[in-house]
Design an enzyme around this catalytic site. Sequence first.
Site, PDB file in Angstrom:
ATOM      1  N   ASN A  50       0.822  -1.208   0.000  1.00 31.48           N
ATOM      2  CA  ASN A  50       0.000   0.000   0.000  1.00 31.48           C
ATOM      3  C   ASN A  50       0.856   1.257   0.000  1.00 31.48           C
ATOM      4  O   ASN A  50       0.492   2.267  -0.615  1.00 31.48           O
ATOM      5  CB  ASN A  50      -0.948  -0.004   1.201  1.00 31.48           C
ATOM      6  CG  ASN A  50      -2.187  -0.839   0.948  1.00 31.48           C
ATOM      7  OD1 ASN A  50      -2.549  -1.112  -0.191  1.00 31.48           O
ATOM      8  ND2 ASN A  50      -2.857  -1.253   2.016  1.00 31.48           N
ATOM      9  N   GLY A  99      -7.406   8.705  -0.306  1.00 28.99           N
ATOM     10  CA  GLY A  99      -8.089   8.619   0.983  1.00 28.99           C
ATOM     11  C   GLY A  99      -8.434   7.177   1.269  1.00 28.99           C
ATOM     12  O   GLY A  99      -7.721   6.265   0.854  1.00 28.99           O
ATOM     13  N   CYS A 102      -7.365   2.199   3.799  1.00 26.59           N
ATOM     14  CA  CYS A 102      -6.124   1.399   3.710  1.00 26.59           C
ATOM     15  C   CYS A 102      -4.862   2.247   3.635  1.00 26.59           C
ATOM     16  O   CYS A 102      -3.968   2.120   4.475  1.00 26.59           O
ATOM     17  CB  CYS A 102      -6.199   0.465   2.501  1.00 26.59           C
ATOM     18  SG  CYS A 102      -7.391  -0.877   2.708  1.00 26.59           S
ATOM     19  N   LYS A 105      -4.011   4.588   6.760  1.00 28.13           N
ATOM     20  CA  LYS A 105      -3.759   3.767   7.954  1.00 28.13           C
ATOM     21  C   LYS A 105      -2.446   3.006   7.830  1.00 28.13           C
ATOM     22  O   LYS A 105      -1.642   2.976   8.780  1.00 28.13           O
ATOM     23  CB  LYS A 105      -4.917   2.801   8.152  1.00 28.13           C
ATOM     24  CG  LYS A 105      -4.687   1.717   9.199  1.00 28.13           C
ATOM     25  CD  LYS A 105      -5.904   0.836   9.356  1.00 28.13           C
ATOM     26  CE  LYS A 105      -6.274   0.097   8.086  1.00 28.13           C
ATOM     27  NZ  LYS A 105      -5.231  -0.879   7.666  1.00 28.13           N
TER      28      LYS A 105
END
Length: 269
Positions: A50, A99, A102, A105
């Site tokens: 990510n 946004g 995932c 964070k």
Amino acid sequence: FMKPDRVVIGSDEGRALELLRELYAPFVRMSDRIHVMDPRSAELTKYASNAMLAVRISFMNDLALLAEKIGADIDKVRRGVGADARIGPRFLFPGPGYGGSCFPKDLKAIVHLADRHGHGLDVIRAAEAVNDRQKHVLGQKIIARFGDDKGRLDGKVVAVWGLAFKAETDDIRESPALVLIDDLLEAGASVRAHDPEAMPNVRAIYGDKVQLCETMYAAAEGADALALVTEWRAYRSPDFERLKATMRTPALFDGRNQWNAGPLGEAGF
């Protein structure tokens, strides 16, 4: 889920691995895409994946601002960069910032993990900083165009198309649209908004501070500016003649580079 690029399993338990391989077998029949590793490596793989995607997005957003300053076409730049097989075309679309649940964070998690072990992870920190800045760009552009000498938008009406952090969801967590709305309200503007799915969630936050409209055209009625934030399919090819007739000022702020600025400029936008 049905056709995963890979399935990463972090476990040191032999029986657990056997069970998971059995469970995932129907989904990896064409090739064995299961990657087994220790739990710590699996955790870092998830965070790193990510983070890599977020870095690509922030890189293109930073590049888009430079392209604007020097007169380059960021869409053509994106296509040229993405044509390199080593880079590829995905996650190179500039926009109003990422946004959702995932990316924000997981970037915070991997940075926190690095801090605990005395490591900087400067590239990921920079991606976060660029993303935070990018979420304010649309608001800054609208204020630069319509604000008074104090940066106020009193008496101005701004329409916002798209509230979810991405299309095909009602998820507004960390959505760039919320940052834009906050910036506009703080500057004194009236905000009218539309989203095919996310309006109930936005209503729960803003109440009557934002006028939520049943149709996208109702949101644009009487507006001085229209900001496109989320790339919903319904917003790709609107009736521009209708928009021009119903808006007070035909000013479009395309946060997704979806519309062709040349013909629209010739049409008076």
